[in-house]
Design a protein around this motif. Structure first.
Motif, PDB file in Angstrom:
ATOM      1  N   PRO A  32       0.861  -1.490  -0.119  1.00 27.00           N
ATOM      2  CA  PRO A  32      -0.088  -0.235  -0.157  1.00 27.00           C
ATOM      3  C   PRO A  32       1.093   0.979   0.087  1.00 27.00           C
ATOM      4  O   PRO A  32       2.277   1.245   0.673  1.00 27.00           O
ATOM      5  N   PRO A  33       0.582   2.693  -0.627  1.00 24.06           N
ATOM      6  CA  PRO A  33       1.065   3.279  -1.008  1.00 24.06           C
ATOM      7  C   PRO A  33       1.250   3.688   1.434  1.00 24.06           C
ATOM      8  O   PRO A  33       0.877   4.220   1.767  1.00 24.06           O
ATOM      9  N   LEU A  34       2.451   4.925   1.101  1.00 21.28           N
ATOM     10  CA  LEU A  34       2.679   5.377   2.510  1.00 21.28           C
ATOM     11  C   LEU A  34       2.538   6.453   2.717  1.00 21.28           C
ATOM     12  O   LEU A  34       2.745   7.948   1.370  1.00 21.28           O
ATOM     13  N   TYR A  35       2.850   7.174   3.314  1.00 19.67           N
ATOM     14  CA  TYR A  35       2.494   8.606   3.812  1.00 19.67           C
ATOM     15  C   TYR A  35       3.377   9.515   4.790  1.00 19.67           C
ATOM     16  O   TYR A  35       2.925   8.813   5.623  1.00 19.67           O
ATOM     17  N   LYS A  36       3.400  10.708   4.218  1.00 18.61           N
ATOM     18  CA  LYS A  36       4.256  11.365   5.364  1.00 18.61           C
ATOM     19  C   LYS A  36       3.712  12.170   6.035  1.00 18.61           C
ATOM     20  O   LYS A  36       2.275  13.098   5.978  1.00 18.61           O
ATOM     21  N   VAL A  37       3.654  12.609   7.368  1.00 15.38           N
ATOM     22  CA  VAL A  37       3.071  13.326   8.563  1.00 15.38           C
ATOM     23  C   VAL A  37       4.546  14.430   8.597  1.00 15.38           C
ATOM     24  O   VAL A  37       5.110  13.997   8.849  1.00 15.38           O
ATOM     25  N   MET A  38       3.428  15.529   9.102  1.00 13.96           N
ATOM     26  CA  MET A  38       4.311  16.338   8.972  1.00 13.96           C
ATOM     27  C   MET A  38       3.497  17.180   9.676  1.00 13.96           C
ATOM     28  O   MET A  38       2.785  17.699   9.799  1.00 13.96           O
ATOM     29  N   LEU A  39       4.983  18.257  10.541  1.00 13.54           N
ATOM     30  CA  LEU A  39       3.953  19.337  11.798  1.00 13.54           C
ATOM     31  C   LEU A  39       4.971  20.142  10.625  1.00 13.54           C
ATOM     32  O   LEU A  39       5.514  20.061  10.166  1.00 13.54           O
ATOM     33  N   LEU A  40       3.959  21.894  10.291  1.00 19.34           N
ATOM     34  CA  LEU A  40       4.165  22.945   9.902  1.00 19.34           C
ATOM     35  C   LEU A  40       4.423  23.965  11.374  1.00 19.34           C
ATOM     36  O   LEU A  40       4.230  24.059  12.345  1.00 19.34           O
ATOM     37  N   ASN A  41       5.642  24.728  11.455  1.00 23.19           N
ATOM     38  CA  ASN A  41       5.635  25.812  11.674  1.00 23.19           C
ATOM     39  C   ASN A  41       4.643  27.432  12.077  1.00 23.19           C
ATOM     40  O   ASN A  41       4.070  26.976  11.241  1.00 23.19           O
ATOM     41  N   ASP A  42       4.464  27.435  13.360  1.00 31.56           N
ATOM     42  CA  ASP A  42       4.228  29.292  13.503  1.00 31.56           C
ATOM     43  C   ASP A  42       4.378  29.718  14.277  1.00 31.56           C
ATOM     44  O   ASP A  42       5.626  29.453  15.276  1.00 31.56           O
ATOM     45  N   ASP A  43       4.092  30.821  15.035  1.00 30.97           N
ATOM     46  CA  ASP A  43       5.080  31.537  15.885  1.00 30.97           C
ATOM     47  C   ASP A  43       4.424  31.686  17.104  1.00 30.97           C
ATOM     48  O   ASP A  43       4.668  32.535  17.503  1.00 30.97           O
ATOM     49  N   TYR A  44       3.595  30.776  17.182  1.00 27.51           N
ATOM     50  CA  TYR A  44       2.652  30.654  18.398  1.00 27.51           C
ATOM     51  C   TYR A  44       2.782  29.699  19.552  1.00 27.51           C
ATOM     52  O   TYR A  44       3.060  29.644  20.389  1.00 27.51           O
ATOM     53  N   THR A  45       2.899  28.369  18.471  1.00 26.15           N
ATOM     54  CA  THR A  45       3.032  26.854  19.522  1.00 26.15           C
ATOM     55  C   THR A  45       4.439  27.178  20.649  1.00 26.15           C
ATOM     56  O   THR A  45       5.256  27.187  19.352  1.00 26.15           O
ATOM     57  N   PRO A  46       4.518  26.990  21.440  1.00 26.50           N
ATOM     58  CA  PRO A  46       5.871  27.179  22.407  1.00 26.50           C
ATOM     59  C   PRO A  46       6.148  25.493  21.861  1.00 26.50           C
ATOM     60  O   PRO A  46       5.595  24.604  21.331  1.00 26.50           O
ATOM     61  N   MET A  47       7.688  25.463  21.548  1.00 24.74           N
ATOM     62  CA  MET A  47       8.639  24.597  21.458  1.00 24.74           C
ATOM     63  C   MET A  47       8.218  23.458  22.104  1.00 24.74           C
ATOM     64  O   MET A  47       8.705  22.018  21.824  1.00 24.74           O
ATOM     65  N   GLU A  48       8.202  23.520  23.813  1.00 24.34           N
ATOM     66  CA  GLU A  48       8.217  22.668  24.715  1.00 24.34           C
ATOM     67  C   GLU A  48       7.150  21.406  24.332  1.00 24.34           C
ATOM     68  O   GLU A  48       6.427  20.002  24.353  1.00 24.34           O
ATOM     69  N   PHE A  49       5.559  22.446  23.097  1.00 22.97           N
ATOM     70  CA  PHE A  49       4.552  21.570  23.400  1.00 22.97           C
ATOM     71  C   PHE A  49       4.814  20.477  22.171  1.00 22.97           C
ATOM     72  O   PHE A  49       4.400  20.020  22.215  1.00 22.97           O
ATOM     73  N   VAL A  50       5.347  21.134  20.901  1.00 17.69           N
ATOM     74  CA  VAL A  50       6.120  20.244  19.932  1.00 17.69           C
ATOM     75  C   VAL A  50       6.749  18.862  20.230  1.00 17.69           C
ATOM     76  O   VAL A  50       6.513  18.379  20.531  1.00 17.69           O
ATOM     77  N   VAL A  51       7.949  19.176  21.183  1.00 15.51           N
ATOM     78  CA  VAL A  51       8.569  18.199  21.518  1.00 15.51           C
ATOM     79  C   VAL A  51       7.580  17.355  22.278  1.00 15.51           C
ATOM     80  O   VAL A  51       7.728  15.963  21.834  1.00 15.51           O
ATOM     81  N   HIS A  52       6.824  17.867  23.100  1.00 21.37           N
ATOM     82  CA  HIS A  52       5.699  17.052  24.128  1.00 21.37           C
ATOM     83  C   HIS A  52       4.855  15.983  23.095  1.00 21.37           C
ATOM     84  O   HIS A  52       4.564  15.055  23.242  1.00 21.37           O
ATOM     85  N   ILE A  53       4.671  16.846  21.430  1.00 20.50           N
ATOM     86  CA  ILE A  53       3.635  15.969  21.180  1.00 20.50           C
ATOM     87  C   ILE A  53       4.539  14.705  19.959  1.00 20.50           C
ATOM     88  O   ILE A  53       4.199  13.794  19.658  1.00 20.50           O
ATOM     89  N   LEU A  54       5.325  14.979  19.667  1.00 25.31           N
ATOM     90  CA  LEU A  54       6.014  14.339  19.231  1.00 25.31           C
ATOM     91  C   LEU A  54       6.785  12.772  20.344  1.00 25.31           C
ATOM     92  O   LEU A  54       6.876  11.960  19.563  1.00 25.31           O
ATOM     93  N   GLU A  55       6.869  13.253  21.718  1.00 23.89           N
ATOM     94  CA  GLU A  55       6.928  12.211  22.329  1.00 23.89           C
ATOM     95  C   GLU A  55       5.835  11.254  22.036  1.00 23.89           C
ATOM     96  O   GLU A  55       6.195  10.351  22.372  1.00 23.89           O
ATOM     97  N   ARG A  56       5.016  11.940  22.721  1.00 24.54           N
ATOM     98  CA  ARG A  56       3.277  11.980  22.891  1.00 24.54           C
ATOM     99  C   ARG A  56       2.916  10.690  21.945  1.00 24.54           C
ATOM    100  O   ARG A  56       2.558   9.599  22.230  1.00 24.54           O
ATOM    101  N   PHE A  57       2.968  11.327  20.563  1.00 27.18           N
ATOM    102  CA  PHE A  57       2.324  10.788  19.488  1.00 27.18           C
ATOM    103  C   PHE A  57       3.045   9.784  18.258  1.00 27.18           C
ATOM    104  O   PHE A  57       2.900   8.801  17.475  1.00 27.18           O
TER     105      PHE A  57
END
Length: 113
Positions: A32-57
């Protein structure tokens, strides 16, 4: 004494040199075809929150998550995983829902590899 003489007899209707085994060609299965999951930068989301997302999900350890977060911050986006369609779709939905519940505008998308 032979119990099943008809089974032992040669078949008269089979052409000479051919056996009675039928072969069937199987269609080749494709991955089956594979799909890339990507996170996009924004000026408001804290860096620590992004780290938490990457660890958790995405099951990353802190060092891996921190590196990916920096890539998102510096380059504008980063691929955080490659999955089948259903798994990628679920990951995107989980991240988007979690970000919204915490009132962050973080964007997560997917595209075919």
């Amino acid at each position: 004494m032979t119990l099943f003489p008809t089974m032992m007899a040669d078949r008269k209707d089979a052409p000479e040199g051919e056996s009675g085994v039928a072969t069937k060609t199987r269609p080749k299965t494709q991955r089956p075809p594979l799909y890339k999951v990507m996170l996009l930068n924004d000026d408001y989301t804290p860096m620590e929150f992004v780290v938490h997302i990457l660890e958790r999900f995405f099951g990353m350890n802190h060092a891996q998550a921190f590196e990916i977060m920096l890539t998102v911050h510096k380059k504008g986006l980063a691929v955080v995983g490659v999955y089948s369609f259903e798994v990628a779709e679920t990951k995107v939905a989980q991240v988007m829902d979690f970000a919204r519940r915490h009132q962050h505008p973080l964007q997560c998308t997917m595209e075919r590899e």
